[in-house]
Design a protein around this motif. Structure first.
Motif, mmCIF file in Angstrom:
data_model
loop_
_atom_site.group_PDB
_atom_site.id
_atom_site.type_symbol
_atom_site.label_atom_id
_atom_site.label_comp_id
_atom_site.label_asym_id
_atom_site.label_seq_id
_atom_site.Cartn_x
_atom_site.Cartn_y
_atom_site.Cartn_z
ATOM 1 N N ARG A 543 -18.273 4.660 12.014
ATOM 2 C CA ARG A 543 -17.372 4.863 11.102
ATOM 3 C C ARG A 543 -16.467 3.495 11.072
ATOM 4 N N LEU A 544 -16.801 2.618 11.827
ATOM 5 C CA LEU A 544 -16.051 1.282 11.799
ATOM 6 C C LEU A 544 -16.220 0.567 10.544
ATOM 7 N N PRO A 545 -17.316 0.316 9.905
ATOM 8 C CA PRO A 545 -17.301 -0.444 8.657
ATOM 9 C C PRO A 545 -16.572 0.362 7.515
ATOM 10 N N LEU A 546 -16.537 1.630 7.745
ATOM 11 C CA LEU A 546 -15.727 2.630 6.553
ATOM 12 C C LEU A 546 -14.343 2.142 6.636
ATOM 13 N N ALA A 547 -13.730 2.332 7.979
ATOM 14 C CA ALA A 547 -12.339 2.187 8.463
ATOM 15 C C ALA A 547 -11.877 0.762 8.037
ATOM 16 N N ALA A 548 -12.738 -0.346 8.413
ATOM 17 C CA ALA A 548 -12.480 -1.649 7.999
ATOM 18 C C ALA A 548 -12.214 -1.742 6.697
ATOM 19 N N ALA A 549 -13.350 -1.248 5.536
ATOM 20 C CA ALA A 549 -13.260 -1.457 4.242
ATOM 21 C C ALA A 549 -11.986 -0.765 3.698
ATOM 22 N N PHE A 550 -11.646 0.536 4.156
ATOM 23 C CA PHE A 550 -10.489 1.018 3.665
ATOM 24 C C PHE A 550 -9.140 0.478 3.964
ATOM 25 N N ILE A 551 -8.895 -0.244 5.334
ATOM 26 C CA ILE A 551 -7.664 -0.922 5.559
ATOM 27 C C ILE A 551 -8.059 -2.191 4.327
ATOM 28 N N ALA A 552 -9.069 -3.022 4.387
ATOM 29 C CA ALA A 552 -9.193 -4.002 3.506
ATOM 30 C C ALA A 552 -8.892 -3.854 2.217
ATOM 31 N N ILE A 553 -9.297 -2.975 1.675
ATOM 32 C CA ILE A 553 -9.161 -2.580 0.232
ATOM 33 C C ILE A 553 -7.958 -2.169 0.044
ATOM 34 N N VAL A 554 -7.297 -1.148 0.554
ATOM 35 C CA VAL A 554 -5.989 -0.779 0.336
ATOM 36 C C VAL A 554 -4.962 -2.148 0.579
ATOM 37 N N THR A 555 -5.202 -2.710 1.412
ATOM 38 C CA THR A 555 -4.172 -3.799 1.871
ATOM 39 C C THR A 555 -4.325 -4.876 0.932
ATOM 40 N N LEU A 556 -5.385 -5.244 0.131
ATOM 41 C CA LEU A 556 -5.608 -6.087 -0.919
ATOM 42 C C LEU A 556 -4.857 -5.445 -2.111
ATOM 43 N N LEU A 557 -5.081 -4.323 -2.366
ATOM 44 C CA LEU A 557 -4.323 -3.739 -3.800
ATOM 45 C C LEU A 557 -2.867 -3.718 -3.367
ATOM 46 N N LEU A 558 -2.252 -3.245 -2.202
ATOM 47 C CA LEU A 558 -0.882 -3.184 -1.873
ATOM 48 C C LEU A 558 -0.317 -4.849 -2.077
ATOM 49 N N VAL A 559 -0.831 -5.720 -1.554
ATOM 50 C CA VAL A 559 -0.386 -7.177 -1.577
ATOM 51 C C VAL A 559 -0.399 -7.743 -2.903
ATOM 52 N N PHE A 560 -1.423 -7.187 -3.627
ATOM 53 C CA PHE A 560 -1.404 -7.743 -5.085
ATOM 54 C C PHE A 560 -0.301 -7.004 -5.642
ATOM 55 N N LEU A 561 -0.054 -5.611 -5.493
ATOM 56 C CA LEU A 561 1.017 -5.317 -6.246
ATOM 57 C C LEU A 561 2.504 -5.944 -5.908
ATOM 58 N N LEU A 562 2.425 -6.556 -4.774
ATOM 59 C CA LEU A 562 3.891 -7.114 -4.025
ATOM 60 C C LEU A 562 3.901 -8.518 -4.916
ATOM 61 N N THR A 563 2.707 -9.120 -4.908
ATOM 62 C CA THR A 563 2.778 -10.680 -4.951
ATOM 63 C C THR A 563 1.921 -10.844 -6.841
ATOM 64 N N GLY A 564 1.275 -10.129 -7.124
ATOM 65 C CA GLY A 564 0.581 -10.374 -8.455
ATOM 66 C C GLY A 564 -0.550 -11.521 -8.087
ATOM 67 N N SER A 565 -0.885 -11.976 -7.143
ATOM 68 C CA SER A 565 -1.675 -12.992 -7.064
ATOM 69 C C SER A 565 -2.947 -12.601 -6.494
ATOM 70 N N VAL A 566 -4.165 -13.235 -6.763
ATOM 71 C CA VAL A 566 -5.672 -12.704 -6.312
ATOM 72 C C VAL A 566 -5.766 -13.453 -4.985
ATOM 73 N N LEU A 567 -5.412 -14.457 -4.814
ATOM 74 C CA LEU A 567 -5.487 -15.345 -3.556
ATOM 75 C C LEU A 567 -4.671 -14.951 -2.414
ATOM 76 N N ILE A 568 -3.381 -14.438 -2.493
ATOM 77 C CA ILE A 568 -2.619 -14.148 -1.369
ATOM 78 C C ILE A 568 -3.134 -13.047 -0.572
ATOM 79 N N PRO A 569 -3.646 -11.926 -1.394
ATOM 80 C CA PRO A 569 -4.117 -10.671 -0.725
ATOM 81 C C PRO A 569 -5.371 -11.178 0.390
ATOM 82 N N ILE A 570 -6.140 -11.835 -0.116
ATOM 83 C CA ILE A 570 -7.310 -12.389 0.615
ATOM 84 C C ILE A 570 -6.668 -13.013 1.715
ATOM 85 N N GLN A 571 -5.868 -14.018 1.724
ATOM 86 C CA GLN A 571 -5.040 -14.654 2.590
ATOM 87 C C GLN A 571 -4.467 -13.572 3.737
#
Length: 754
Positions: A543-571
């Protein structure tokens, strides 16, 4: 003070939460009292297990054995110590038989056996190698609560001196019950430590005793509300007692974070001349949005634990999500009502004035710049300048700080490469705990692993010859000390296999695989401590890869909504993960390898419980995102207003550096208080997350993030045209809408953004 009615230009949410502030606070008080009543007794309904996968082969075999052979798995062990005499001494044997018979007659106890009445083939495993100790084994029936009640009734009668022998109580049921009791006692002590220390720190941060009490109030509401939620959940599912520690830590920590952020912004607005209602409106449109966004990011990280089958991890998700949402709700509903009522009196009772001489006049204080905490005293300008100097230094030497801090964090995390996973056993308890003492005697003095062997459950009709042939083949396996059985009942049978080493060491885990691979003319399932560990590791790895992907994808989306940047969520994802390396390295170096065990007062089992790294990652990653959102939201606000990337980074660090550091120190104090627990897992959780929080606030947010953002420059804010337009329509920003969109205009001029 009369009730405050919002003028028409105040936003809908502000109007809602401030229209009747006294009524809002009274309703909150009533709900809190109801939460206290609803959550009373919650600790008694929580379990001390939950590390096994409910769908695993070992779980199926355990339930099948309990159904078909209820006496097959003893969970209570009485260690009979004959002193200098032999356990075969007539007086010792007579007394031991009397104790055995008395235990067999107790209600709720079944399957009683002892060395003095055991089958000759199994008797050697119940007798210590020195001949001065032997075991009485039994099974206490019922669920965890019923077993605990039975043990409480039996222990005083059987513990202690009985004629020529002394009796100690051990076994899995005693370990679980003692662990549950110790955790409850330690949690009370942690709260007694954390609350006054936190209040002192808040007074130092805010200056005002009135302002300092607000975060504590929000935290207490969140904790009590979460206890009520957990009490309700126990009616439908199992919940771990360990989750209460997270409730206290996050309830205080996040409530303080959110209240610091909101009160700081409110006091900033007051210094500009805004009236209290207008200041609350601006605060909710700016800091309030960021608090809501931050709560969502933390909740997402904690929600990932729902993907794992173990109820130990799921319990932390239940508790964590509940306390995060309640803390945010209290900060966004109750706190604004309190601030409207208090107005400028939020700055009352400045206790730091007692320690200062030559204090500026109030008019001079109001003229001072505010720092990340929103205080308005003479130290603020100095703190603001200090953070500005830090930002300037980091950005002038960006490559050095980026590479240097990354290298240090990676180096600190290297011990984790040698991690060994195990199960939670009696060594989680302090060395003086009775069940720990008994189990240690069994480990050190008895052959094999009494009470910790492997059970093979056999299903299907078979002859005695087939059973005997299978027994010979598993007895020939290199890691097997002895095979007992089979005990046959209809078409079912079971064998007990004792490994040569400890119950869950590497050879025992290999033996699980060998037993499962051994061919038989009937179906076999393997259970026991080592089998549970193997299945738990497999479930987490799956289950670990699924949990890591869930955290990463949702975090990337939320940080994009905050910043409007593609790079900042990855950072954000990469740097947050990097900030946790020191925690994981320290966990292995200290708790697995045993360094500092004497100073910290624990016994190292030589391994890390399998679920702990997952739990610590989800909690620490969420808290790191919490601080990351605070910093990024302020940088984004300044960048939107000026279009100057470097200035925005400096401004963000200068305005939030003090806030993040203060919040991290306070949360670390709470976690260290939790880390004073006598249970090793709780100690590891508290001290490990405290370290992660401090490293994130003082190293990653203060040095690494500004350095990386300086290196990426204006490209930091790039996004393709469709994504940029999506953000402009649906994005979130800590901005009250009064600043001109300078950054967007400048970005479009240079063609950045697609």
């Amino acid at each position: 003070m009369t009730e405050v009615n919002s003028p028409p230009d105040v936003g809908g949410w502000t109007r809602f939460v401030t229209a009747r502030p006294r009524l809002s606070l009274l309703a909150a008080l009533v709900l809190t009292v109801l939460a206290v009543l609803a959550g009373s007794g919650v600790a008694d309904r929580l379990g001390a297990g939950g590390w096994e996968d409910p769908d695993a082969e070992s779980t199926y075999a355990t339930k099948a054995l309990e159904r078909e052979f209820p006496d097959s798995q003893p969970n209570l062990l009485l260690l009979v110590d004959s002193g200098r005499a032999s356990v075969d001494d007539p007086a010792v044997a007579a007394e031991a038989r009397r104790i055995t018979a008395r235990l067999a007659g107790e209600q709720g106890v079944t399957g009683v056996s002892s060395y003095w009445q055991a089958d000759p083939s199994t008797a050697p495993g119940l007798r210590a190698k020195d001949g001065h100790e032997a075991l009485i084994a039994a099974r206490i029936t019922g669920d965890e609560k019923e077993m605990g009640e039975t043990l409480d009734r039996l222990a005083p009668a059987f513990r202690g001196t009985h004629g020529p022998v002394d009796v100690g109580i051990g076994g899995p049921v005693a370990v679980r019950h003692e662990m549950q009791t110790v955790i409850q006692e330690d949690l009370t002590r942690a709260e007694v430590i954390a609350l006054p220390v936190t209040l002192v720190l808040l007074v130092m941060v805010f200056g005002s005793a009135v302002a300092a009490l607000l975060p504590l109030g929000i935290g207490i509401v969140a904790i009590l509300g979460t206890n009520a939620v957990l009490r309700g959940l126990t009616e439908f599912t199992d919940v771990s007692v360990f989750a209460m520690n997270l409730t206290t830590a996050l309830g205080l920590g996040l409530a303080i974070d959110y209240a610091l952020f909101i009160v700081r912004r409110f006091r900033e607005e007051l210094t500009t001349g805004a009236d209290p209602l207008a200041a609350v409106g601006t605060t909710l449109r700016t800091a309030g949005r960021t608090v809501l966004f931050s709560a969502l990011t933390v909740a997402v990280s904690l929600a990932a634990m729902l993907l794992f089958p173990q109820y130990f991890l799921r319990s932390f998700a239940y508790a964590g999500i509940a306390v995060v949402l309640l803390a945010a709700a209290a900060a966004l509903i109750l706190l604004p009502a309190a601030l409207v009522l208090l107005g400028h009196r939020v700055n009352s009772l400045d206790l730091r004035r007692l320690l200062r001489r030559g204090r500026p006049k109030p008019s001079e204080e109001a003229a001072e710049a505010t720092d990340g905490t929103g205080t308005t005293d003479g130290t603020v300008a100095t703190q603001g300048r200090a953070w500005t100097r830090t930002a300037n230094l980091v950005m002038r030497r960006a490559p050095f700080f980026a590479l240097g801090t990354t290298a240090v964090l990676v180096l600190l995390g290297l011990p984790f490469l040698g991690v060994k996973f195990g199960t939670a056993d009696d060594r989680q308890l302090p060395s003086s705990a009775e069940s720990h003492v008994v189990q240690q005697h069994i480990r050190d003095g008895f052959p094999g692993s009494p009470g910790g062997g492997l059970e093979v459950f056999a299903e299907g009709r078979a002859t005695q010859a087939q059973y005997a042939d299978y027994k010979e083949r598993i007895a020939a396996l290199p890691e097997v000390l002895r095979v007992d059985g089979p005990l046959v009942k209809g078409d079912a049978a079971y064998f007990t296999v004792l490994p040569k080493g400890e119950a869950v060491d590497d050879p025992a885990q290999r033996l699980v695989g060998e037993l499962r691979a051994t061919q038989a003319p009937f179906d076999t399932e393997v259970t026991g401590a080592a089998a549970v560990l193997v299945d738990s590791k497999d479930a987490i790895a799956e289950r670990l890869p699924l949990a890591a992907a869930f955290i990463a994808i949702v975090t990337l989306l939320l940080v994009f909504l905050l910043t409007g940047s593609v790079l900042i969520p990855i950072q954000a994802v990469v740097l947050n993960a990097l900030s946790l390396t020191a925690m994981f390295g320290a966990v292995v170096w200290v708790f697995q390898d045993g360094h500092l065990s004497g100073l910290l007062g624990f016994t190292s089992p030589g391994s890390i419980e399998t679920t702990l790294p997952v739990l610590m990652f989800c909690v620490a990653f969420g808290l790191s995102m919490d601080y990351g959102v605070f910093l990024l939201s302020r940088i984004k606000e300044e960048y939107d207003a000026t279009g100057d990337h470097d200035q925005a980074v400096r401004h963000g660090l200068q305005r939030t550096g003090g806030l993040i550091t203060a919040a991290a120190v306070i949360l670390a104090v709470v976690m260290v208080a939790i880390g004073t627990s006598r249970v090793t897992n709780t100690k590891m959780l508290g001290l490990g997350i405290a370290l992660a929080v401090l490293m994130d606030a003082m190293i990653v947010r203060s040095l690494l993030v500004p350095a990386v953002m300086r290196l990426t420059g204006r490209a930091t804010w790039w996004a393709p045209g469709p994504l940029r337009r999506f953000h402009e329509r649906f994005g979130l920003s800590e901005s009250d809408g009064t600043s001109a969109p300078v950054a967007v205009e400048e970005r479009d001029k240079v063609g950045v953004g697609g």
